[in-house]
Write a protein that holds these residues in place. Sequence first.
Motif, PDB file in Angstrom:
ATOM      1  N   TYR A 188      42.144  78.497  -1.812  1.00 24.26           N
ATOM      2  CA  TYR A 188      42.219  76.962  -0.925  1.00 24.26           C
ATOM      3  C   TYR A 188      42.047  75.990  -2.165  1.00 24.26           C
ATOM      4  CZ  TYR A 188      41.314  79.839   2.797  1.00 24.26           C
ATOM      5  OH  TYR A 188      41.344  80.828   4.079  1.00 24.26           O
ATOM      6  N   GLU A 189      41.736  76.389  -3.372  1.00 21.86           N
ATOM      7  CA  GLU A 189      41.605  75.384  -4.581  1.00 21.86           C
ATOM      8  C   GLU A 189      40.910  74.269  -4.509  1.00 21.86           C
ATOM      9  OE1 GLU A 189      43.231  75.666  -7.529  1.00 21.86           O
ATOM     10  OE2 GLU A 189      44.007  77.508  -7.012  1.00 21.86           O
ATOM     11  N   VAL A 190      39.445  74.721  -3.921  1.00 25.35           N
ATOM     12  CA  VAL A 190      38.456  73.782  -3.844  1.00 25.35           C
ATOM     13  C   VAL A 190      37.089  74.427  -4.570  1.00 25.35           C
ATOM     14  CG1 VAL A 190      39.309  72.770  -1.788  1.00 25.35           C
ATOM     15  CG2 VAL A 190      37.865  74.637  -1.606  1.00 25.35           C
ATOM     16  N   THR A 191      36.070  73.459  -4.687  1.00 24.74           N
ATOM     17  CA  THR A 191      34.959  73.854  -5.037  1.00 24.74           C
ATOM     18  C   THR A 191      34.104  74.293  -4.222  1.00 24.74           C
ATOM     19  OG1 THR A 191      35.354  72.272  -7.001  1.00 24.74           O
ATOM     20  CG2 THR A 191      33.038  73.126  -6.546  1.00 24.74           C
ATOM     21  N   VAL A 192      33.312  75.412  -4.473  1.00 28.99           N
ATOM     22  CA  VAL A 192      32.410  76.073  -3.500  1.00 28.99           C
ATOM     23  C   VAL A 192      30.918  76.224  -4.160  1.00 28.99           C
ATOM     24  CG1 VAL A 192      31.720  78.361  -2.362  1.00 28.99           C
ATOM     25  CG2 VAL A 192      34.258  77.458  -2.488  1.00 28.99           C
ATOM     26  N   PHE A 193      30.024  75.938  -3.255  1.00 27.97           N
ATOM     27  CA  PHE A 193      28.638  75.792  -3.752  1.00 27.97           C
ATOM     28  C   PHE A 193      27.765  76.871  -3.178  1.00 27.97           C
ATOM     29  CE2 PHE A 193      30.475  71.284  -4.385  1.00 27.97           C
ATOM     30  CZ  PHE A 193      30.264  71.034  -5.747  1.00 27.97           C
ATOM     31  N   GLU A 194      27.405  77.814  -3.863  1.00 21.87           N
ATOM     32  CA  GLU A 194      26.498  78.927  -3.656  1.00 21.87           C
ATOM     33  C   GLU A 194      25.111  78.402  -3.795  1.00 21.87           C
ATOM     34  OE1 GLU A 194      27.700  82.811  -4.291  1.00 21.87           O
ATOM     35  OE2 GLU A 194      29.558  82.543  -3.747  1.00 21.87           O
ATOM     36  N   GLU A 195      24.175  78.227  -3.055  1.00 20.29           N
ATOM     37  CA  GLU A 195      22.842  77.943  -2.841  1.00 20.29           C
ATOM     38  C   GLU A 195      22.126  79.519  -2.795  1.00 20.29           C
ATOM     39  OE1 GLU A 195      21.347  74.926  -0.532  1.00 20.29           O
ATOM     40  OE2 GLU A 195      23.156  73.778  -0.921  1.00 20.29           O
ATOM     41  N   LEU A 196      21.404  79.664  -4.116  1.00 20.35           N
ATOM     42  CA  LEU A 196      20.618  80.874  -4.161  1.00 20.35           C
ATOM     43  C   LEU A 196      19.155  80.865  -4.365  1.00 20.35           C
ATOM     44  CD1 LEU A 196      23.259  82.270  -6.781  1.00 20.35           C
ATOM     45  CD2 LEU A 196      23.258  82.726  -4.414  1.00 20.35           C
ATOM     46  N   ALA A 197      18.811  81.820  -3.867  1.00 21.78           N
ATOM     47  CA  ALA A 197      17.184  81.766  -3.930  1.00 21.78           C
ATOM     48  C   ALA A 197      16.601  82.962  -4.709  1.00 21.78           C
ATOM     49  CB  ALA A 197      16.579  81.885  -2.620  1.00 21.78           C
ATOM     50  N   ARG A 198      15.615  82.951  -5.333  1.00 21.45           N
ATOM     51  CA  ARG A 198      15.046  84.107  -6.013  1.00 21.45           C
ATOM     52  C   ARG A 198      13.934  84.860  -5.060  1.00 21.45           C
ATOM     53  NH1 ARG A 198      12.260  84.798 -11.704  1.00 21.45           N
ATOM     54  NH2 ARG A 198      11.345  87.040 -11.432  1.00 21.45           N
ATOM     55  N   GLU A 199      14.298  86.135  -4.651  1.00 24.32           N
ATOM     56  CA  GLU A 199      13.301  86.940  -3.953  1.00 24.32           C
ATOM     57  C   GLU A 199      12.621  87.995  -4.584  1.00 24.32           C
ATOM     58  OE1 GLU A 199      15.057  88.263  -0.261  1.00 24.32           O
ATOM     59  OE2 GLU A 199      15.559  86.171   0.496  1.00 24.32           O
ATOM     60  N   GLY A 200      11.632  87.819  -5.400  1.00 26.22           N
ATOM     61  CA  GLY A 200      11.130  88.786  -6.390  1.00 26.22           C
ATOM     62  C   GLY A 200      12.127  88.839  -7.769  1.00 26.22           C
TER      63      GLY A 200
ATOM     64  N   ARG B 221      37.597  76.384   5.383  1.00 29.02           N
ATOM     65  CA  ARG B 221      38.215  77.626   5.394  1.00 29.02           C
ATOM     66  C   ARG B 221      37.462  78.414   4.226  1.00 29.02           C
ATOM     67  NH1 ARG B 221      44.241  76.421   4.350  1.00 29.02           N
ATOM     68  NH2 ARG B 221      43.117  74.864   3.057  1.00 29.02           N
ATOM     69  N   SER B 222      37.127  77.724   3.031  1.00 23.92           N
ATOM     70  CA  SER B 222      36.171  78.326   1.978  1.00 23.92           C
ATOM     71  C   SER B 222      34.838  78.685   2.510  1.00 23.92           C
ATOM     72  CB  SER B 222      36.376  77.689   0.935  1.00 23.92           C
ATOM     73  OG  SER B 222      35.594  76.475   0.929  1.00 23.92           O
ATOM     74  N   VAL B 223      34.441  78.196   3.371  1.00 24.86           N
ATOM     75  CA  VAL B 223      32.955  78.534   4.243  1.00 24.86           C
ATOM     76  C   VAL B 223      33.121  79.549   4.978  1.00 24.86           C
ATOM     77  CG1 VAL B 223      31.201  77.523   5.527  1.00 24.86           C
ATOM     78  CG2 VAL B 223      32.060  76.139   3.624  1.00 24.86           C
ATOM     79  N   GLU B 224      34.451  79.668   5.925  1.00 25.55           N
ATOM     80  CA  GLU B 224      34.532  80.589   6.815  1.00 25.55           C
ATOM     81  C   GLU B 224      34.951  81.933   6.085  1.00 25.55           C
ATOM     82  OE1 GLU B 224      36.253  77.794  10.614  1.00 25.55           O
ATOM     83  OE2 GLU B 224      37.609  78.521   8.969  1.00 25.55           O
TER      84      GLU B 224
ATOM     85  N   LEU C 170      18.637  77.840  -7.105  1.00 25.88           N
ATOM     86  CA  LEU C 170      19.525  78.019  -8.274  1.00 25.88           C
ATOM     87  C   LEU C 170      20.869  77.933  -7.477  1.00 25.88           C
ATOM     88  CD1 LEU C 170      20.642  79.320 -10.714  1.00 25.88           C
ATOM     89  CD2 LEU C 170      20.588  81.429  -9.766  1.00 25.88           C
ATOM     90  N   GLN C 171      22.072  77.248  -8.133  1.00 23.26           N
ATOM     91  CA  GLN C 171      23.276  76.700  -7.560  1.00 23.26           C
ATOM     92  C   GLN C 171      24.179  77.448  -8.301  1.00 23.26           C
ATOM     93  OE1 GLN C 171      24.815  72.915  -5.708  1.00 23.26           O
ATOM     94  NE2 GLN C 171      25.607  72.926  -7.718  1.00 23.26           N
ATOM     95  N   TYR C 172      25.050  78.199  -7.909  1.00 20.61           N
ATOM     96  CA  TYR C 172      26.310  78.717  -8.569  1.00 20.61           C
ATOM     97  C   TYR C 172      27.660  77.982  -7.901  1.00 20.61           C
ATOM     98  CZ  TYR C 172      30.243  82.113  -9.545  1.00 20.61           C
ATOM     99  OH  TYR C 172      31.368  82.769 -10.229  1.00 20.61           O
ATOM    100  N   SER C 173      28.711  77.444  -8.797  1.00 23.86           N
ATOM    101  CA  SER C 173      29.547  76.656  -8.307  1.00 23.86           C
ATOM    102  C   SER C 173      30.854  77.201  -8.880  1.00 23.86           C
ATOM    103  CB  SER C 173      29.458  75.140  -8.549  1.00 23.86           C
ATOM    104  OG  SER C 173      29.362  74.910  -9.723  1.00 23.86           O
ATOM    105  N   TYR C 174      32.050  77.080  -8.202  1.00 20.12           N
ATOM    106  CA  TYR C 174      33.034  77.729  -8.674  1.00 20.12           C
ATOM    107  C   TYR C 174      34.405  76.883  -8.078  1.00 20.12           C
ATOM    108  CZ  TYR C 174      32.326  80.689  -4.776  1.00 20.12           C
ATOM    109  OH  TYR C 174      32.154  81.331  -3.417  1.00 20.12           O
ATOM    110  N   ARG C 175      35.433  77.161  -8.565  1.00 22.97           N
ATOM    111  CA  ARG C 175      36.665  76.808  -7.856  1.00 22.97           C
ATOM    112  C   ARG C 175      37.387  78.016  -7.126  1.00 22.97           C
ATOM    113  NH1 ARG C 175      38.885  72.197  -7.250  1.00 22.97           N
ATOM    114  NH2 ARG C 175      41.169  72.149  -6.711  1.00 22.97           N
ATOM    115  N   GLN C 176      37.176  77.800  -5.751  1.00 20.86           N
ATOM    116  CA  GLN C 176      37.909  78.905  -5.094  1.00 20.86           C
ATOM    117  C   GLN C 176      39.151  79.075  -5.197  1.00 20.86           C
ATOM    118  OE1 GLN C 176      39.399  79.774  -2.160  1.00 20.86           O
ATOM    119  NE2 GLN C 176      38.409  81.278  -1.044  1.00 20.86           N
ATOM    120  N   SER C 177      40.034  80.236  -5.540  1.00 21.87           N
ATOM    121  CA  SER C 177      41.432  80.083  -5.887  1.00 21.87           C
ATOM    122  C   SER C 177      42.376  80.110  -4.726  1.00 21.87           C
ATOM    123  CB  SER C 177      41.484  81.497  -6.761  1.00 21.87           C
ATOM    124  OG  SER C 177      41.229  82.692  -5.945  1.00 21.87           O
TER     125      SER C 177
END
Length: 144
Positions: free
Chosen positions: A38-50, A64-67, A29-36
């Motif tokens: 640094y004004e860049v898109t961030v992609f969070e990769e999510l996994a289901r655990e139960g 910087r948005s990763v850090e 599952l991917q959640y993406s959003y514009r990080q306010s």
Amino acid sequence: MALAVPVPVLTVSDGKTEFVRPLDRAEPLQYSYRQSIYEVTVFEELAREGSDLRIERVRSSDIRSVEYFGWKGEPAQSNGLWTEDSPRSVAAEGELVIRITPAGEQTLSTSRWRVVLKPEFGETVVRVRAQDRPWLLAFVEGAR
């Protein structure tokens, strides 16, 4: 009887409107959003655990948005994006709470479907959950 068999789904709800789509147990599952900041898109990769969701990795064009996650690892560059895996100490959560911003650049997606949150819900707060629902109920809710 088969209509009552539980199937894995993802639900997104603001308490009035609910979005239901299939989310297999091993499906990314991917959640993406514009990080306010640094004004860049961030992609969070999510996994289901139960019935929980856990962030496994983050990607962005700006290191910087990763850090910003503060994971103390070393971001690496891959396919033009900075990426970092989350440490095992990042716990899975029973729900994700997302405030939909005025910019509205927030999406949830898998390889089978995609939802842009603002057009679906407006500017509000939604709760995202991995659940098991009876097949017939999941089918009817997903068809809305």
